[in-house]
Scaffold this motif. Structure first.
Motif, mmCIF file in Angstrom:
data_model
loop_
_atom_site.group_PDB
_atom_site.id
_atom_site.type_symbol
_atom_site.label_atom_id
_atom_site.label_comp_id
_atom_site.label_asym_id
_atom_site.label_seq_id
_atom_site.Cartn_x
_atom_site.Cartn_y
_atom_site.Cartn_z
ATOM 1 N N GLY A 1 0.824 -1.208 0.000
ATOM 2 C CA GLY A 1 0.000 0.000 0.000
ATOM 3 C C GLY A 1 0.853 1.250 0.000
ATOM 4 O O GLY A 1 0.629 2.167 -0.786
ATOM 5 N N SER A 2 1.902 1.273 0.858
ATOM 6 C CA SER A 2 2.764 2.468 0.885
ATOM 7 C C SER A 2 3.470 2.643 -0.445
ATOM 8 O O SER A 2 3.660 3.754 -0.920
ATOM 9 C CB SER A 2 3.820 2.386 1.981
ATOM 10 O OG SER A 2 3.379 1.621 3.046
ATOM 11 N N ARG A 3 3.891 1.515 -1.051
ATOM 12 C CA ARG A 3 4.589 1.618 -2.339
ATOM 13 C C ARG A 3 3.680 2.252 -3.385
ATOM 14 O O ARG A 3 4.065 3.183 -4.087
ATOM 15 C CB ARG A 3 5.037 0.217 -2.789
ATOM 16 C CG ARG A 3 5.427 0.096 -4.254
ATOM 17 C CD ARG A 3 6.686 0.888 -4.546
ATOM 18 N NE ARG A 3 7.000 0.925 -5.971
ATOM 19 C CZ ARG A 3 6.691 1.939 -6.767
ATOM 20 N NH1 ARG A 3 6.031 2.976 -6.296
ATOM 21 N NH2 ARG A 3 7.042 1.914 -8.030
ATOM 22 N N LEU A 4 2.436 1.756 -3.492
ATOM 23 C CA LEU A 4 1.540 2.272 -4.529
ATOM 24 C C LEU A 4 1.027 3.670 -4.183
ATOM 25 O O LEU A 4 0.625 4.419 -5.055
ATOM 26 C CB LEU A 4 0.368 1.306 -4.746
ATOM 27 C CG LEU A 4 0.778 -0.023 -5.378
ATOM 28 C CD1 LEU A 4 -0.408 -0.949 -5.463
ATOM 29 C CD2 LEU A 4 1.378 0.185 -6.766
ATOM 30 N N ASN A 5 1.086 3.993 -2.885
ATOM 31 C CA ASN A 5 0.643 5.316 -2.474
ATOM 32 C C ASN A 5 1.533 6.418 -3.044
ATOM 33 O O ASN A 5 1.098 7.544 -3.225
ATOM 34 C CB ASN A 5 0.630 5.387 -0.946
ATOM 35 C CG ASN A 5 -0.306 6.458 -0.442
ATOM 36 O OD1 ASN A 5 -1.484 6.463 -0.795
ATOM 37 N ND2 ASN A 5 0.215 7.384 0.331
ATOM 38 N N TYR A 6 2.818 6.086 -3.319
ATOM 39 C CA TYR A 6 3.696 7.086 -3.947
ATOM 40 C C TYR A 6 3.123 7.514 -5.285
ATOM 41 O O TYR A 6 3.386 8.595 -5.774
ATOM 42 C CB TYR A 6 5.103 6.525 -4.203
ATOM 43 C CG TYR A 6 5.828 6.035 -2.974
ATOM 44 C CD1 TYR A 6 5.740 6.708 -1.777
ATOM 45 C CD2 TYR A 6 6.616 4.893 -3.048
ATOM 46 C CE1 TYR A 6 6.406 6.246 -0.666
ATOM 47 C CE2 TYR A 6 7.289 4.424 -1.932
ATOM 48 C CZ TYR A 6 7.178 5.106 -0.741
ATOM 49 O OH TYR A 6 7.836 4.642 0.348
#
Lengths: 546, 283
Positions: free
Chosen positions: A121-126
């Motif tokens: 989730g954090s990765r795609l949040n970028y």
């Protein structure tokens, strides 16, 4: 060297008329052997260090280059979803079919247990903001989707509550009889994978997690709700119950009869219940756009672009910071380089033209800052430039400024430029000095005796000869300046920071390592290019210290 | 260079004006370093001269910041870490670096330029990039946040300095000396220690001093590769400057300036000695 036989005119020759060494071998071969031995010895001396540098320094740099394009987190966390999405076309504007939602359910059920869904989730949040919270929310809700079926199976027959029932049905006799079931990898019963393919797969995933993460025996733990959901899926599909001959066949048969009557929902509806965003085509587009093993996304982000499902687009207005930051880094480094030239040139000239005895003493004034700890010099400037600091006190005391209007010289561009000019000035003076030392003073006198004014003699005769020194010093200072981190961090505030500060921020605060690596790669490329120029102009071998 | 007697008024003004400008630039170079020395004896927790200090009142001066440095456990731990990291890193750089420099200085080295470029690279690559790469790679192999990791990183950073200083000393090295030793029956190891080593020793020591100061002053890499257990003096200063700026930093800075002066003096002395040994000008 000593082991090369000396060839003198009196040397022997062999039948073919070639010179031979004392031991009778042809001289040519003997010399070649000696040369080879010498090369080998040199390489053996260098090898340990080369290996050391390769392991401790070059490998880390290579790792950084790799990380700037690495992107296997999506395909590792959501393997089935990525595969299913292969056929889906974002530009159709339609949501993927229910098979994609099913694949997502399977992937996320496992990922939630391993808690890897938040990292994804954090990765795609970028790339698309909001995805991080969507994944966290889904992680909390995904178990409910399976509990819908788990409750109905357990209501149907209490035996489904027992971990033992599951183990008997899924695992092979040998595994069930194994001594230490927490450590022995699960072995599936013959035929179970054919009869209940999804269930068997889910149970295997459950067993692997239980054994590896918790160190427990799967036969004594309650299976995940996900396993029940997969059982329902298998039982309502084209069942081949004949393939199953194991224990509890009756239990399974009863379940197969009841399953089509269970309360159920489509997988898509299940996800939509958790969060409406799952019916947003953008979310799926992002997953698909970043499903590759490698991505150019980080590099695109570094230049204020982004990879969207439609292709490469500009970042939103408020997120375009990197080009500006690169530009600021270059402009400030140029300003620092220029002030170093301005301050360094007269000093280098004076040092080169004073008698050796005096210039050696003055040289200490240049070398002492060079040898003093960077932190010491930065703290000195922090102390001097403060609003309650020494410089402001003096200015107030002289009466140049009033006590109320103390100058703001720190935590802004001015502070960074002053402090860094001071820190990098010796790197400008030293190369200039060594070039100017080689310019004969008689040229200047000759020009003057031919009628040139002081200015003309300097500008037309002396200055052109000192340009290599300026060039060498400028490249050196510029290279050092664009990679500086500590000083801008401490005296730069928010306006006076460089790209390096952003790299550090992404490593330690935002944890966006890929972006940090991409920014670092761009900076590294710039520095190497400049060094190549430096090598052409000055030659790396001519780097001298002290 | 004295102003000639026939110089015009304009020339005189230019001559003295130029000297004043240069004097100001020298002042700019050296004053910030010198000004922290008296400030470190401030009796108050201020970063500027108090009226008592300006009137040379003994009341205005005190050693309390030094006392704080020597009693505060954070600073003492940082000092211990610095002292335990820098010498080991230096030893590694000097050991590997000297051997390689000797290899590099022999006449026939294949790929000399490429090897040299790799060995010098830790000096060329900006520290933040080295720090980032090491942070990524060392956390993969479990060295991030360990003493060994920091020592290896610092050794890598110090190596270019050893290579440069030792190869510089070897440039003027007279090869007939080793041949003479060999012709008198000394084996290569004995030749190295009895003939070559004493001659290149000044270069090796000044390389070692460079490597030591590199590690001792280094903050960017240790900030990323180290963890709280490897907090060095510069790291502690960095935190002090960024968060709770305390005048103890000035006392530490003064001590570091004294160390720098000592190192600078030793390097200068060694350089002259080496040039004298090799029959070059006494500088």
């Amino acid at each position: 060297m000593s082991d090369v036989p000396a060839a003198t005119p009196q040397d022997e020759t062999d039948a073919a008329g070639r010179l031979v060494a004392a031991d009778g071998t042809p001289l040519k071969r003997s010399l070649a052997r000696a040369l080879r031995r010498q090369k080998l010895r040199a390489l053996l001396l260098i090898a340990p260090l080369l290996l050391f540098i390769l392991l401790t320094f070059i490998a880390p740099i290579a790792d950084m280059l790799f990380r700037s394009v690495e992107n296997d987190i999506v395909s590792r966390t959501l393997p089935e979803t990525v595969e299913t999405l292969g056929e889906w076309d974002y530009s159709s504007g339609e949501l993927p079919d229910d098979a994609a939602y099913l694949a997502l359910y399977r992937d996320l059920s496992v990922a939630t247990e391993y808690k890897t869904h938040t990292r994804l989730g954090s990765r795609l949040n970028y790339e698309t903001s909001g995805i991080s919270s969507l994944f966290r929310k889904t992680g909390r809700g995904v178990e409910d989707m399976g509990e819908l079926y788990q409750d109905q199976f357990e209501d149907l027959d209490a035996a489904w509550k027992e971990p033992e029932t599951w183990a008997r049905m899924m695992a092979s006799e040998e595994w069930l009889a194994a001594e230490d079931r927490a450590a022995t990898p699960l072995e599936l019963r013959d035929g179970i994978a054919g009869a209940l393919p999804n269930t068997a797969r889910a149970y295997e995933q459950f067993a692997e997690f239980t054994q590896n993460e918790d160190g427990d025996d799967p036969a004594e733990e309650d299976p995940w709700a996900y396993v029940y959901a997969m059982l329902w899926l298998d039982l309502t599909g084209p069942v081949q119950m004949d393939a199953y001959q194991g224990p509890d066949a009756a239990l399974l048969e009863a379940a197969a009869e009841a399953a089509p009557g269970f309360e159920s929902q489509t997988w898509r509806a299940g996800f939509a219940d958790i969060d409406n965003d799952w019916e947003d085509v953008e979310v799926w587009g992002t997953i698909k756009a970043y499903s590759g093993e490698f991505t150019s996304g980080y590099f695109l982000n570094s230049v204020d672009l982004q990879l969207t499902p439609e292709g490469i687009e500009k970042q939103d207005e408020n997120q375009r910071i990197y080009l500006k930051l690169f530009w600021r880094t270059i402009v400030m480094s140029l300003a620092i380089t220029f002030s170093c030239i301005l301050l360094g040139y007269p000093v280098a000239w004076l040092l080169a033209n004073l008698p050796m005895r005096v210039s050696n003493v003055l040289m200490i004034l240049v070398l002492l800052p060079f040898w003093t700890s960077l932190l010491v010099r930065t703290s000195a400037w922090k102390v001097l430039l403060q609003q309650q600091g020494v410089i402001n006190d003096i200015l107030v005391w002289i009466g140049l400024i009033s006590d109320a209007n103390r100058l703001v010289m720190i935590n802004n561009v001015t502070g960074t430029i002053i402090a860094m000019t001071h820190i990098l000035l010796p790197f400008m003076i030293l190369p200039m000095y060594s070039v100017m030392q080689t310019i004969p003073p008689s040229y200047l006198r000759a020009a003057k005796s031919l009628g040139a004014t002081n200015w003309v003699a300097f500008w037309r005769v002396y200055f052109p000869q000192s340009v290599p020194g300026i060039g060498a010093g400028s490249i050196l200072v510029f290279i050092l300046a664009i990679g500086y981190y500590i000083t801008p961090e401490l005296v730069g505030g928010t306006k006076g920071v460089f790209i390096s500060n952003r790299i550090a921020y992404h490593i330690s605060t935002s944890l966006n390592w890929g972006l940090a690596a991409a920014l670092g790669t761009i900076l590294l490329a710039a520095v190497l290019l400049l060094y190549w120029a430096y090598d052409k102009i000055v030659g790396i071998d001519n780097v001298k210290l002290g | 260079m004295a102003v000639p007697t026939y110089a015009t008024t304009g020339q005189r003004i230019w001559y003295y004006g130029f000297r004043v400008i240069c004097g100001l630039i020298f002042f700019f170079l050296i004053a910030p370093i010198l000004v922290i020395i008296p400030l470190s004896f401030n009796a108050e927790d201020f970063f500027t001269f108090t009226p008592e200090m300006l009137s040379f009142d003994p009341e205005g001066y005190s050693l309390k910041h030094y006392r704080d440095f020597f009693t505060n456990s954070d600073w003492q731990q940082a000092l211990r870490n610095s002292v335990s990291i820098a010498p080991v890193a230096t030893l590694l750089s000097v050991g590997f670096g000297t051997l390689a420099a000797i290899g590099l200085s022999s006449e026939h080295v294949p790929f000399r330029r490429a090897i040299m470029a790799i060995l010098i690279s830790p000096m060329i690559v900006p520290l933040i990039i080295s720090a980032a790469g090491m942070y990524f790679f060392y956390s993969r192999v479990g060295l991030q946040g360990t003493y060994v990791g920091v020592v290896l990183a610092h050794a890598a950073l110090g190596i270019p300095f050893v290579i440069i200083t030792v190869t510089a000393t070897l440039v003027g090295f007279d090869r007939s000396l080793t041949r003479a030793a060999a012709s008198m029956g000394a084996d290569p190891v004995r030749t190295f220690f009895k003939v070559q080593m004493p001659l290149i020793l000044p270069g090796v020591i000044s390389g070692a001093l460079f490597a030591f100061i590199t590690s001792f002053d280094e903050v960017v890499v240790v900030l990323f590769v180290g963890s709280a257990g490897q907090k060095t003096l510069p790291w502690q200063m960095f935190i002090g400057l960024r968060e709770q700026i305390s005048p103890t930093i000035l006392a530490v800075a003064t001590l570091l300036v004294v160390i720098s002066i000592a190192l600078l003096a030793s390097v200068e002395m060694l350089r002259r000695r080496s040039e004298r040994l090799r029959g070059m000008s006494p500088g």
